[in-house]
Write an enzyme that holds these catalytic residues in place. Structure first.
Site, mmCIF file in Angstrom:
data_model
loop_
_atom_site.group_PDB
_atom_site.id
_atom_site.type_symbol
_atom_site.label_atom_id
_atom_site.label_comp_id
_atom_site.label_asym_id
_atom_site.label_seq_id
_atom_site.Cartn_x
_atom_site.Cartn_y
_atom_site.Cartn_z
ATOM 1 N N ILE A 104 0.833 -1.212 0.000
ATOM 2 C CA ILE A 104 0.000 0.000 0.000
ATOM 3 C C ILE A 104 0.863 1.256 0.000
ATOM 4 C CG2 ILE A 104 -2.020 -1.121 1.001
ATOM 5 C CD1 ILE A 104 -1.283 0.509 3.578
ATOM 6 N N GLY A 105 2.056 1.174 0.591
ATOM 7 C CA GLY A 105 2.984 2.307 0.543
ATOM 8 C C GLY A 105 3.360 2.653 -0.885
ATOM 9 N N THR A 124 -8.785 1.209 14.887
ATOM 10 C CA THR A 124 -9.019 2.446 14.155
ATOM 11 C C THR A 124 -7.753 2.751 13.373
ATOM 12 O OG1 THR A 124 -10.548 3.363 15.799
ATOM 13 C CG2 THR A 124 -9.435 4.932 14.357
ATOM 14 N N LEU A 125 -7.904 3.049 12.095
ATOM 15 C CA LEU A 125 -6.768 3.311 11.216
ATOM 16 C C LEU A 125 -6.754 4.768 10.783
ATOM 17 C CD1 LEU A 125 -7.439 0.278 8.852
ATOM 18 C CD2 LEU A 125 -5.818 0.347 10.763
ATOM 19 N N GLU A 126 -5.598 5.414 10.844
ATOM 20 C CA GLU A 126 -5.439 6.746 10.265
ATOM 21 C C GLU A 126 -4.896 6.534 8.860
ATOM 22 O OE1 GLU A 126 -2.932 6.317 12.996
ATOM 23 O OE2 GLU A 126 -4.413 6.579 14.567
ATOM 24 N N TYR A 154 -4.729 -4.042 29.230
ATOM 25 C CA TYR A 154 -5.219 -2.711 28.843
ATOM 26 C C TYR A 154 -6.721 -2.590 29.078
ATOM 27 C CZ TYR A 154 -5.616 1.571 26.101
ATOM 28 O OH TYR A 154 -5.846 2.853 25.692
#
Length: 178
Positions: A96-97, A119-121, A151
């Protein structure tokens, strides 16, 4: 230390690692190839750390969706992953890069005990079409040292998160101006 593919597979079968859905063909020598989910939140305009981020939500159709430069997209992993035994590190990958997509640069650590849809930025350098379920990155599992501290049992801001979550930094700034 990073688990090898065979160690990761053994830990999944032993119930020490959750990957749901799990596909053994997605295990590589030192990682699991995770996929993009089918939902994106689009954050346009100016962002302010002291207020909740405004967004629109879109389902990525099977024909794909073109990401545009200059926009912040918040996405979600197709897989729910986690472990009470191991910490996780989630990254994009070369495939993807090479398309000019930057994903999850700022927060790659998944704490021990946090089983989530991440969650992806996501940012795009040029217009690029993405598809739900496409391979989007690599996930590694790391051994930890010391006394485990789950956590999920912490009073942490994102402990209850399981999917797309906007920044909640506003909760710390002046008690959250709204």
């Amino acid at each position: 230390m990073i688990l090898t593919g065979p160690a990761l597979t053994a830990a999944v079968h032993a119930g020490e690692i959750t990957i749901d859905p799990y596909d053994p063909a997605r295990v590589s020598p030192n990682a699991y190839d995770w996929r993009l989910g089918n939902t994106l939140r689009v954050c346009a305009g100016d962002l302010d750390a002291a207020v909740p981020t405004a967004y629109t939500e879109q389902t990525i159709p099977s024909t794909g969706l073109v990401l545009q430069p200059g926009l912040l997209y918040l996405g979600v992993t197709h897989e729910r992953t986690g472990s009470e035994t191991y910490a996780q590190m989630l990254n994009g990958d070369r495939t993807i890069g090479a398309l000019g997509i930057w994903v999850h640069v700022s927060a790659p650590l998944g704490h021990q005990g946090h089983a989530i849809h991440w969650t992806l930025e996501i940012r795009a350098a040029r217009p690029v079409r993405v598809y739900p379920g496409m391979t989007f990155g690599k996930l590694v599992f790391l051994t930890t040292q010391g006394t485990p501290a789950s956590y999920q049992r912490q009073l942490a801001k994102y402990a209850a998160s399981d999917g797309i979550d906007i920044s909640r930094l506003y909760e710390e700034i002046d008690g959250g101006r709204r």
